[in-house]
Write an enzyme that holds these catalytic residues in place. Structure first.
Site, PDB file in Angstrom:
ATOM      1  N   ASP A   1       0.176   4.664   1.084  1.00  0.00           N
ATOM      2  CA  ASP A   1      -0.888   5.361   1.798  1.00  0.00           C
ATOM      3  C   ASP A   1      -1.043   6.819   1.377  1.00  0.00           C
ATOM      4  O   ASP A   1      -2.144   7.375   1.468  1.00  0.00           O
ATOM      5  CB  ASP A   1      -0.654   5.269   3.308  1.00  0.00           C
ATOM      6  CG  ASP A   1      -0.963   3.888   3.850  1.00  0.00           C
ATOM      7  OD1 ASP A   1      -1.846   3.217   3.298  1.00  0.00           O
ATOM      8  OD2 ASP A   1      -0.300   3.458   4.811  1.00  0.00           O
TER       9      ASP A   1
ATOM     10  N   ASP B   1      20.626  24.106  -6.922  1.00  0.00           N
ATOM     11  CA  ASP B   1      19.411  24.097  -6.097  1.00  0.00           C
ATOM     12  C   ASP B   1      18.982  22.639  -5.955  1.00  0.00           C
ATOM     13  O   ASP B   1      18.585  21.986  -6.931  1.00  0.00           O
ATOM     14  CB  ASP B   1      18.342  24.931  -6.791  1.00  0.00           C
ATOM     15  CG  ASP B   1      17.119  25.166  -5.923  1.00  0.00           C
ATOM     16  OD1 ASP B   1      17.060  24.618  -4.809  1.00  0.00           O
ATOM     17  OD2 ASP B   1      16.212  25.898  -6.372  1.00  0.00           O
TER      18      ASP B   1
ATOM     19  N   HIS C   1       8.612  -4.573  10.442  1.00  0.00           N
ATOM     20  CA  HIS C   1       7.780  -4.980  11.571  1.00  0.00           C
ATOM     21  C   HIS C   1       7.554  -6.488  11.573  1.00  0.00           C
ATOM     22  O   HIS C   1       6.889  -7.033  10.690  1.00  0.00           O
ATOM     23  CB  HIS C   1       6.436  -4.243  11.499  1.00  0.00           C
ATOM     24  CG  HIS C   1       5.626  -4.355  12.755  1.00  0.00           C
ATOM     25  ND1 HIS C   1       4.358  -3.824  12.870  1.00  0.00           N
ATOM     26  CD2 HIS C   1       5.900  -4.923  13.955  1.00  0.00           C
ATOM     27  CE1 HIS C   1       3.893  -4.079  14.085  1.00  0.00           C
ATOM     28  NE2 HIS C   1       4.809  -4.739  14.752  1.00  0.00           N
TER      29      HIS C   1
ATOM     30  N   GLU D   1      -1.931   6.417  -3.037  1.00  0.00           N
ATOM     31  CA  GLU D   1      -3.099   5.621  -3.418  1.00  0.00           C
ATOM     32  C   GLU D   1      -4.354   5.987  -2.641  1.00  0.00           C
ATOM     33  O   GLU D   1      -5.471   5.773  -3.127  1.00  0.00           O
ATOM     34  CB  GLU D   1      -2.795   4.131  -3.214  1.00  0.00           C
ATOM     35  CG  GLU D   1      -1.772   3.593  -4.205  1.00  0.00           C
ATOM     36  CD  GLU D   1      -1.444   2.129  -3.991  1.00  0.00           C
ATOM     37  OE1 GLU D   1      -1.031   1.468  -4.966  1.00  0.00           O
ATOM     38  OE2 GLU D   1      -1.583   1.629  -2.857  1.00  0.00           O
TER      39      GLU D   1
ATOM     40  N   TYR E   1      -4.166   0.968  10.563  1.00  0.00           N
ATOM     41  CA  TYR E   1      -3.084   1.680  11.240  1.00  0.00           C
ATOM     42  C   TYR E   1      -3.450   3.142  11.496  1.00  0.00           C
ATOM     43  O   TYR E   1      -4.283   3.731  10.802  1.00  0.00           O
ATOM     44  CB  TYR E   1      -1.794   1.631  10.411  1.00  0.00           C
ATOM     45  CG  TYR E   1      -0.879   0.482  10.785  1.00  0.00           C
ATOM     46  CD1 TYR E   1      -0.106   0.539  11.939  1.00  0.00           C
ATOM     47  CD2 TYR E   1      -0.782  -0.659   9.993  1.00  0.00           C
ATOM     48  CE1 TYR E   1       0.733  -0.503  12.305  1.00  0.00           C
ATOM     49  CE2 TYR E   1       0.054  -1.704  10.336  1.00  0.00           C
ATOM     50  CZ  TYR E   1       0.812  -1.624  11.497  1.00  0.00           C
ATOM     51  OH  TYR E   1       1.635  -2.655  11.858  1.00  0.00           O
TER      52      TYR E   1
ATOM     53  N   TYR F   1       0.830  -1.209   0.000  1.00  0.00           N
ATOM     54  CA  TYR F   1       0.000   0.000   0.000  1.00  0.00           C
ATOM     55  C   TYR F   1       0.862   1.256   0.000  1.00  0.00           C
ATOM     56  O   TYR F   1       1.793   1.375   0.790  1.00  0.00           O
ATOM     57  CB  TYR F   1      -0.914   0.048   1.227  1.00  0.00           C
ATOM     58  CG  TYR F   1      -1.544  -1.266   1.598  1.00  0.00           C
ATOM     59  CD1 TYR F   1      -2.095  -2.097   0.632  1.00  0.00           C
ATOM     60  CD2 TYR F   1      -1.567  -1.683   2.923  1.00  0.00           C
ATOM     61  CE1 TYR F   1      -2.661  -3.310   0.976  1.00  0.00           C
ATOM     62  CE2 TYR F   1      -2.133  -2.895   3.277  1.00  0.00           C
ATOM     63  CZ  TYR F   1      -2.682  -3.712   2.302  1.00  0.00           C
ATOM     64  OH  TYR F   1      -3.234  -4.924   2.640  1.00  0.00           O
TER      65      TYR F   1
END
Length: 659
Positions: A305, A588, A599, A308, A389, A303
């Site tokens: 987050d 720049d 995890h 999407e 989450y 995913y």
């Protein structure tokens, strides 16, 4: 066509600065302009809306009080046809400045919107294959909460050009029951959002639905609450030390502007210290959560987050005493809903200052001087839930010139059934309940202006010196500096074994010692993307394969996985831009930093996960001539006593420094 009255109304509500926060009036004017141009039909929705910020050189050259034109980017999606358009609209003039239709097979799709999420259960429950799969498991379709998730891009020719999601089911036993505790595993449905139909059912295994409870708010699950915690009160009787004027914040030597949009959430602009610029714009521009389970129903779980889901659309309205503690100043944020109507997120951004222990301290054996100063930091934060989450983003400014970002991940781990024989890609977190291994990888976009626009990046690390004539006892080590002069060289990984860091330096400015002024990016140096180099997710999230990328500034280069991440086939964003291999030395620059966590869930993460932390630090290196916090006064009041007592003698009562 804009009337004289329209222009008067616009002038009356015109922002004073090109980076001011979005207003409800501006959202209305964008919608009205799109309607007037015939772009908003009955089935057309807003898939994305955000300020289209002017180029950096335009903003820096903007005279105070000069007229400001406010432009916004709106991506439109026709739910009936699946067609979509990328538009730029002037809210100031009430005009559509540009429009173009997207090419989804090549560019990717617009993000998934609320209207599409909301219809999924009806689509699934109307499909005979889904109902049959639930029936043979003895599950009533009405008891199943559908979780539609972004599909990614895989070898399914029939999905090319179509808006697709993949949906899991979770059984909910009653209205207050957490469905995350009861995954209906071994089953997934592929759904065409435009046609509103199921295109494929994957029924790979019939696994028992876990019976454990995930109701972390149920006293029967939690047990008796503790009675031993005493109150902590944080007060500032004279008020806070910072001031807020619109979206401009001044605190101690710091000066900056605050922004917010639905894709990145909180953004920081024109960060300066004592009038000297450091960062022109800072944000978290993308995040990806790749999962590790290769099972037939899970291999696609990855995913983005931000890109999407536009995850900051769902930002919480923060509450005093719960999310923020102390003397708080809140800012509301205005975004657009699916219909292009203004939506105000009350208390979206929390600002406060907090004590952070000892800033500097010394008790001198020769002079008898004993001095302690306390550190304090200014906090800018927001929290957003996205599915299972919850993510908190905390930007910190410190008295000594340090800038830090801390991301807090909490909420509920994504769950699966845990088979009797085990699963090498998941942890059993409750009886029969598993949580697949996964990563949370974020990309910070840091548009640097360290004492000016022209900067360079140097990789700095420790270097061991071999024993020999110049190092006869083998104790020597030194600092090695390597200038990253081209984009092809500036794709780097952290290495904690040699304390590798990256210094953003201004080659045209020196401190009192003749050293070029700079700021160091100090990485945590945790794992980058672990997926195979040949994988789909590697192609789509290439930004996450390095801790560092550096690019020449281009106002169109905003998102490291590309503008349209949903069902993008890959290669967009950073990997595409750096093919130009532009010169970086004294230019720049934009620094992109990947950070995050890998995890392996624990039983302690169930039924709700204690906060996990990740982030990075920007620390001055030669930016100042000496410690910039020498002028911080000692703590006054009843809680701290000092006064140069003999450091070898007994400590006076109450002299502790309270780390």
């Amino acid at each position: 066509m804009t009337t004289v009255e329209d222009r008067r109304d616009a002038a009356a509500t015109a922002p004073a600065h090109p980076l001011d926060m979005t207003t409800a009036t501006e959202v209305d004017r964008v919608r009205e302009a799109l309607t007037g141009a015939g772009l908003l039909g009955e089935t057309v929705r807003f898939a994305f809306f955000a300020p289209e910020e002017p180029a950096k050189d335009e903003v820096l050259a903007q005279p105070d009080g000069a007229p400001v034109e406010r432009r916004f980017r709106a991506v439109l999606l026709d739910l009936a046809s699946g067609r979509s358009w990328d538009t730029i609209v002037s809210a100031t003039r009430g005009e559509v400045l540009s429009r173009r239709e997207l090419d989804p097979p090549r560019e990717g799709q617009p993000p998934i919107i609320d209207a599409e999420f909301e219809m999924i259960e009806d689509v699934l429950n109307a499909d005979a294959g889904w109902v049959e799969a639930l029936g043979k498991r003895g599950i009533e379709p009405a008891s199943v909460r559908a979780v539609p998730l972004s599909a990614g891009v895989y070898d399914y020719p029939d999905e090319v050009g179509h808006r697709i999601v993949r949906a899991f089911g979770f059984r909910q036993d009653h209205a207050k029951d957490s469905p995350w505790a009861h995954p209906v595993d071994g089953l997934v449905a592929y759904v065409d959002l435009t046609d509103r139909r199921v295109t494929r059912i994957v029924d790979a295994a019939e696994l028992p639905v876990p019976a454990t409870s995930g109701n972390f708010d149920d006293p029967a699950v939690v047990g008796p609450e503790r009675t031993t915690l005493k109150p902590i009160e944080i007060t500032q009787p004279e008020g806070p030390s910072f001031t807020v004027e619109g979206n401009r914040v001044r605190w101690e030597n710091w000066d900056l502007r605050i922004g917010f949009n639905e894709r990145e959430g909180l953004t920081l602009h024109q960060i300066s210290f004592d009038g000297r610029p450091i960062v022109y714009r800072a944000s978290v521009a993308e995040m990806v959560v790749p999962y590790a389970d290769p099972a037939p129903v899970r291999f696609w779980q990855n995913y983005f987050d931000c890109g999407e889901y536009m995850f900051a659309r769902y930002a919480d309205s923060l509450q005093l005493g719960c999310d923020c503690l102390g003397e708080i100043h809140y800012l509301d944020a205005v975004i657009a809903d699916d219909f292009g109507r203004p939506k105000t997120i009350t208390n979206a951004i929390c600002m406060h200052e907090e004590d952070y222990g000892v800033l500097w301290k010394h008790s001198d054996m020769f002079t008898g001087v004993r001095e302690t100063r306390r550190q304090r930091r200014m906090v800018f934060s927001f929290f957003t839930p996205i599915g299972n989450y919850d993510y908190g983003f905390y930007w910190y400014l410190y008295l000594d010139g340090t800038i830090q970002l801390e991301v807090k991940a909490t909420g509920i781990v994504f769950t699966a059934a845990y088979p009797e024989g085990g699963n090498e890609y998941a942890t059993e977190i409750a009886p029969g309940l598993g949580a697949p291994y996964h990563q949370h990888l974020f990309s910070a976009r840091l548009d640097m202006t360290v004492d000016g626009v022209r900067n360079v990046v140097e990789e700095v690390q420790a270097e061991r010196v071999p024993m020999g004539e110049r190092n006869p006892y083998g104790n020597a080590f030194r600092q090695r500096r390597t200038r990253l002069t081209r984009e092809s060289e500036a794709q780097r990984r952290a290495d904690g074994s040699v304390v590798r860091a990256w210094h953003i330096v201004n080659p045209e400015r020196t401190n009192a010692l003749g050293q070029n002024v700079g700021y160091a990016l100090l990485p945590e140096g945790k794992a980058t993307l672990l997926a195979d180099e040949a994988s789909s997710i590697h192609a789509r999230a290439t930004f996450a394969t390095n801790h560092l990328w550096v690019t020449r500034y281009d106002p169109a280069e905003r998102y490291p996985a590309g503008d349209f991440v949903n069902q993008n086939p890959g290669g967009a964003g950073l990997p595409a831009w750096v093919q130009a291999d532009r010169e970086l030395d004294g230019e720049d620059l934009v620094v992109w930093h990947t950070f995050g966590t890998t995890h392996f869930p624990r039983p302690e993460d169930w039924p709700i996960m204690p906060v996990d932390y990740t982030g990075f630090t920007l620390k001055p290196v030669g930016f100042f001539d000496r410690n910039p916090a020498l002028d911080v006064p000692p703590t006054r009041g009843a809680h701290c006593h000092s006064g140069g007592q003999d450091v070898h003698g007994p400590a006076k009562e109450g002299s502790g420094d309270g780390r």
